[in-house]
Motif scaffolding. Structure first.
Motif, PDB file in Angstrom:
ATOM      1  N   LYS A  19       1.168 -13.579 -15.285  1.00 38.13           N
ATOM      2  CA  LYS A  19       0.054 -13.209 -15.547  1.00 38.13           C
ATOM      3  C   LYS A  19      -0.746 -12.615 -14.380  1.00 38.13           C
ATOM      4  O   LYS A  19      -1.669 -11.432 -14.570  1.00 38.13           O
ATOM      5  CB  LYS A  19      -0.791 -14.670 -15.518  1.00 38.13           C
ATOM      6  N   LYS A  20      -0.443 -12.875 -13.148  1.00 35.44           N
ATOM      7  CA  LYS A  20      -1.082 -11.904 -11.943  1.00 35.44           C
ATOM      8  C   LYS A  20      -0.662 -10.541 -12.133  1.00 35.44           C
ATOM      9  O   LYS A  20      -1.090  -9.632 -11.841  1.00 35.44           O
ATOM     10  CB  LYS A  20      -0.542 -12.644 -10.746  1.00 35.44           C
ATOM     11  N   ILE A  21       0.791 -10.198 -12.550  1.00 38.11           N
ATOM     12  CA  ILE A  21       1.526  -8.762 -12.857  1.00 38.11           C
ATOM     13  C   ILE A  21       0.493  -8.202 -13.609  1.00 38.11           C
ATOM     14  O   ILE A  21       0.233  -7.019 -13.531  1.00 38.11           O
ATOM     15  CB  ILE A  21       2.960  -8.883 -12.985  1.00 38.11           C
ATOM     16  N   TYR A  22       0.373  -8.897 -14.922  1.00 38.63           N
ATOM     17  CA  TYR A  22      -0.324  -8.215 -15.926  1.00 38.63           C
ATOM     18  C   TYR A  22      -1.815  -7.919 -15.334  1.00 38.63           C
ATOM     19  O   TYR A  22      -2.323  -6.644 -15.790  1.00 38.63           O
ATOM     20  CB  TYR A  22      -0.424  -9.152 -17.195  1.00 38.63           C
ATOM     21  N   CYS A  23      -2.625  -8.669 -14.639  1.00 36.83           N
ATOM     22  CA  CYS A  23      -3.898  -8.430 -14.398  1.00 36.83           C
ATOM     23  C   CYS A  23      -4.015  -7.337 -13.435  1.00 36.83           C
ATOM     24  O   CYS A  23      -4.933  -6.637 -13.308  1.00 36.83           O
ATOM     25  CB  CYS A  23      -4.396  -9.873 -13.806  1.00 36.83           C
ATOM     26  N   SER A  24      -2.576  -7.367 -12.478  1.00 39.57           N
ATOM     27  CA  SER A  24      -2.911  -6.203 -11.480  1.00 39.57           C
ATOM     28  C   SER A  24      -2.699  -4.880 -12.055  1.00 39.57           C
ATOM     29  O   SER A  24      -3.076  -3.620 -11.515  1.00 39.57           O
ATOM     30  CB  SER A  24      -1.658  -6.248 -10.524  1.00 39.57           C
ATOM     31  N   ASN A  25      -2.060  -4.762 -13.386  1.00 39.32           N
ATOM     32  CA  ASN A  25      -2.008  -3.537 -14.155  1.00 39.32           C
ATOM     33  C   ASN A  25      -3.250  -3.321 -15.078  1.00 39.32           C
ATOM     34  O   ASN A  25      -3.431  -2.183 -15.720  1.00 39.32           O
ATOM     35  CB  ASN A  25      -0.755  -3.734 -14.860  1.00 39.32           C
ATOM     36  N   GLY A  26      -4.409  -4.152 -14.975  1.00 43.29           N
ATOM     37  CA  GLY A  26      -5.570  -3.939 -15.947  1.00 43.29           C
ATOM     38  C   GLY A  26      -5.770  -4.924 -17.020  1.00 43.29           C
ATOM     39  O   GLY A  26      -6.683  -5.064 -17.720  1.00 43.29           O
ATOM     40  N   ALA A  27      -4.869  -6.020 -17.148  1.00 42.52           N
ATOM     41  CA  ALA A  27      -5.143  -7.214 -18.130  1.00 42.52           C
ATOM     42  C   ALA A  27      -6.365  -7.821 -17.716  1.00 42.52           C
ATOM     43  O   ALA A  27      -6.534  -8.007 -16.571  1.00 42.52           O
ATOM     44  CB  ALA A  27      -3.913  -8.078 -18.530  1.00 42.52           C
ATOM     45  N   GLN A  28      -6.907  -8.434 -18.808  1.00 45.14           N
ATOM     46  CA  GLN A  28      -8.227  -9.303 -18.503  1.00 45.14           C
ATOM     47  C   GLN A  28      -8.019 -10.496 -18.879  1.00 45.14           C
ATOM     48  O   GLN A  28      -7.382 -10.555 -20.314  1.00 45.14           O
ATOM     49  CB  GLN A  28      -9.526  -8.516 -18.745  1.00 45.14           C
ATOM     50  N   PRO A 164      -7.299  13.505 -18.027  1.00 46.91           N
ATOM     51  CA  PRO A 164      -7.520  12.005 -17.567  1.00 46.91           C
ATOM     52  C   PRO A 164      -6.468  11.360 -16.862  1.00 46.91           C
ATOM     53  O   PRO A 164      -5.381  11.956 -17.427  1.00 46.91           O
ATOM     54  CB  PRO A 164      -8.252  11.477 -18.753  1.00 46.91           C
ATOM     55  N   GLU A 165      -6.453  10.499 -16.111  1.00 46.29           N
ATOM     56  CA  GLU A 165      -5.134   9.871 -15.565  1.00 46.29           C
ATOM     57  C   GLU A 165      -4.280   9.316 -16.391  1.00 46.29           C
ATOM     58  O   GLU A 165      -3.025   9.434 -16.448  1.00 46.29           O
ATOM     59  CB  GLU A 165      -5.924   8.588 -14.552  1.00 46.29           C
ATOM     60  N   ASP A 203      -2.301   4.699  -8.248  1.00 49.05           N
ATOM     61  CA  ASP A 203      -1.324   3.576  -8.548  1.00 49.05           C
ATOM     62  C   ASP A 203      -2.430   2.321  -8.861  1.00 49.05           C
ATOM     63  O   ASP A 203      -3.495   2.509  -8.812  1.00 49.05           O
ATOM     64  CB  ASP A 203      -0.409   3.279  -7.587  1.00 49.05           C
ATOM     65  N   VAL A 204      -1.757   1.057  -8.941  1.00 48.00           N
ATOM     66  CA  VAL A 204      -2.536  -0.114  -9.168  1.00 48.00           C
ATOM     67  C   VAL A 204      -3.328  -0.329  -8.017  1.00 48.00           C
ATOM     68  O   VAL A 204      -4.310  -1.157  -8.211  1.00 48.00           O
ATOM     69  CB  VAL A 204      -1.551  -1.357  -9.483  1.00 48.00           C
ATOM     70  N   ASN A 205      -3.034  -0.049  -6.853  1.00 50.30           N
ATOM     71  CA  ASN A 205      -4.013  -0.248  -5.581  1.00 50.30           C
ATOM     72  C   ASN A 205      -5.092   0.572  -5.460  1.00 50.30           C
ATOM     73  O   ASN A 205      -5.707   0.841  -4.319  1.00 50.30           O
ATOM     74  CB  ASN A 205      -3.030  -0.487  -4.469  1.00 50.30           C
ATOM     75  N   GLY A 206      -5.127   1.621  -6.248  1.00 57.38           N
ATOM     76  CA  GLY A 206      -6.316   2.750  -6.223  1.00 57.38           C
ATOM     77  C   GLY A 206      -5.843   3.811  -5.256  1.00 57.38           C
ATOM     78  O   GLY A 206      -6.546   4.705  -4.968  1.00 57.38           O
ATOM     79  N   LYS A 207      -4.698   3.799  -4.718  1.00 58.63           N
ATOM     80  CA  LYS A 207      -3.926   4.876  -3.878  1.00 58.63           C
ATOM     81  C   LYS A 207      -3.282   6.107  -4.637  1.00 58.63           C
ATOM     82  O   LYS A 207      -2.974   5.774  -5.811  1.00 58.63           O
ATOM     83  CB  LYS A 207      -3.218   4.569  -2.729  1.00 58.63           C
ATOM     84  N   SER A 208      -3.415   7.236  -4.359  1.00 51.02           N
ATOM     85  CA  SER A 208      -2.796   8.409  -4.971  1.00 51.02           C
ATOM     86  C   SER A 208      -1.345   8.379  -4.711  1.00 51.02           C
ATOM     87  O   SER A 208      -0.614   7.589  -3.715  1.00 51.02           O
ATOM     88  CB  SER A 208      -3.233   9.642  -4.077  1.00 51.02           C
ATOM     89  N   LYS A 209      -0.576   8.569  -5.737  1.00 53.63           N
ATOM     90  CA  LYS A 209       0.796   8.695  -5.802  1.00 53.63           C
ATOM     91  C   LYS A 209       1.144  10.235  -6.686  1.00 53.63           C
ATOM     92  O   LYS A 209       0.398  10.498  -7.317  1.00 53.63           O
ATOM     93  CB  LYS A 209       1.693   7.613  -6.327  1.00 53.63           C
TER      94      LYS A 209
END
Length: 236
Positions: A19-28, A164-165, A203-209
């Motif tokens: 669940k935490k992995i999904y949420c870190s990718n944008g799941a609500q 767009p991204e 990336d998922v942390n808002g940093k550029s890659k």
């Protein structure tokens, strides 16, 4: 099984870590955190059922929406149905890995994907390009118009850096997929990917890659990847 029993089965399979992995990718919320592979035993009980898929997708629960894509009848859905599913696909794991995947098994896949690519909304555009990736990776080359795909490669070359991204992610994957899975345009896809170069995304942390289709193509070729690779199935 009905929608209620499926939801109960999904809830029992949920894991907090997943669940935490999904949420870190944008799941609500709501979601349970069910690994996709853990859903296969439930599918054996339900089989393909468009009615049940519609009920589950409408719950707004991410796990239920994902499972809906597994049991949906792609040919039983109209263009309006796919548009409606996209309306509720609030992040890329739904747009690209549920709706686009389901669409890729439908006869109307290309016409719907073309419409989404031509639109302005990021997730729809991303889903359109993703659908072509699923199509190219599973259908015979003869089902595609080479000139059309060549034009799509040019479109990627000319617009990817300003897109767009999520669309940038899917366009980058399109370059890779054409090079690996569509033999008639392998060389053009490789040349285009090389010309495009690295593409900046977040990336998922808002940093550029940076993602780089050409580098991934080279890695695949070095590992002996066969040009013209096709998978047997699109969905799980």
């Amino acid at each position: 099984m009905n929608a209620e029993t499926v939801m109960q089965e999904l809830e029992a399979l949920g894991k907090e870590r997943t669940k935490k992995i999904y949420c870190s990718n944008g799941a609500q919320e709501p979601l349970f955190g069910v690994a996709t592979g853990a859903m296969k035993p439930i599918f054996k009980q339900t089989g393909i059922s468009q009615e049940l898929a519609e009920q589950l997708y409408a719950t707004g629960n991410y796990d239920a929406m994902y499972f809906a894509g597994i049991i949906a009848d792609p040919s039983g859905m109209t263009e309006a149905d796919y548009d409606r599913w996209m309306d509720d696909a609030y992040f890329y794991m739904l747009s690209d890995f549920v709706v686009a995947v389901t669409l890729a098994e439908a006869d109307i896949a290309q016409q719907v994907a073309d419409k989404w690519i031509a639109g302005g909304e990021d997730l729809r555009r991303s889903a359109g390009w993703s659908c072509y990736c699923w199509l190219l990776g599973s259908r015979k080359d003869a089902e595609f118009d080479t000139n059309k795909l060549a034009g799509m490669l040019e479109l990627v070359k000319n617009t990817i850096h300003d897109a767009p991204e999520r669309t940038r992610y899917s366009m980058n994957n399109f370059l890779y997929t054409v090079s690996i899975s569509y033999a008639p345009l392998h060389e053009q896809a490789v040349a285009t990917a090389k010309e495009v170069g690295p593409v900046e995304v977040g990336d998922v942390n808002g940093k550029s890659k940076y993602i780089h289709a050409y580098a991934n193509i080279e890695k695949a070729m070095d590992k002996g990847q066969k040009i013209g690779f096709k998978r047997r199935h699109v969905r799980c």
